[in-house]
Write a protein that holds these residues in place. Structure first.
Motif, short mmCIF file in Angstrom:
data_model
loop_
_atom_site.label_atom_id
_atom_site.label_comp_id
_atom_site.label_asym_id
_atom_site.label_seq_id
_atom_site.Cartn_x
_atom_site.Cartn_y
_atom_site.Cartn_z
N PRO A 40 39.69 41.47 43.68
CA PRO A 40 41.07 41.79 44.04
C PRO A 40 42.07 41.42 42.95
N TYR A 41 41.67 40.56 42.03
CA TYR A 41 42.57 40.13 40.97
C TYR A 41 42.75 41.17 39.86
N ALA A 42 41.90 42.17 39.80
CA ALA A 42 41.98 43.16 38.72
C ALA A 42 43.31 43.89 38.71
N PRO A 57 55.27 38.88 40.74
CA PRO A 57 54.79 38.39 42.04
C PRO A 57 53.27 38.53 42.19
N ARG A 58 52.70 39.59 41.63
CA ARG A 58 51.24 39.75 41.71
C ARG A 58 50.53 38.66 40.93
N LEU A 59 51.03 38.38 39.72
CA LEU A 59 50.40 37.35 38.89
C LEU A 59 50.58 35.96 39.50
N LEU A 60 51.74 35.70 40.06
CA LEU A 60 51.95 34.41 40.71
C LEU A 60 51.03 34.22 41.91
N ALA A 61 50.84 35.29 42.67
CA ALA A 61 49.93 35.21 43.81
C ALA A 61 48.51 34.91 43.34
N LEU A 62 48.09 35.60 42.28
CA LEU A 62 46.76 35.35 41.72
C LEU A 62 46.66 33.94 41.17
N ALA A 63 47.65 33.51 40.41
CA ALA A 63 47.62 32.18 39.79
C ALA A 63 47.49 31.07 40.82
#
Length: 111
Positions: A40-42, A57-63
């Motif tokens: 899901p991180y791709a 926001p996507r990167l923060l959620a992944l991080a």
């Protein structure tokens, strides 16, 4: 993800003549239902690399997602500096205390 993002596809190395669409259908026939997507991180990493409007926001959620591999979370921190806002700066505090060394070093580099 090969069709959507152009990511490499291991199936294509042996079945190049069949194409990526065939590989998608073959994998769907093996894995279906809840949790079928394995990476899901791709999409977050792709958004960060393209500097998409929703990348931060996507990167923060992944991080912050400790269920994702440390390498993916660290990659999110490495992609954030060019996209960062105050929201990212506030999230850095938690990343600097992360139990994974790879995530901590990426957060330090993001500073």
């Amino acid at each position: 993800l090969t069709l959507e993002l152009g990511t490499p596809n291991a199936c294509a190395s042996c079945h190049a003549e069949r194409g990526a669409a065939w590989a998608v259908e073959a994998i769907r026939s093996w894995r279906s239902g809840p949790g079928a997507e394995r990476v899901p991180y791709a999409r977050a990493i792709d958004a960060g690399r393209r500097a998409a409007l929703d990348a931060e926001p996507r990167l923060l959620a992944l991080a912050g997602d400790r269920s994702s591999p440390a390498i993916a979370r660290a990659t999110a921190w490495r992609l954030l500096p060019g996209l960062a806002t105050r929201r990212s700066a506030e999230a850095l505090d938690a990343a600097l205390r992360d139990p994974e060394p790879l995530v901590r070093i990426a957060a330090l580099e993001a500073l």
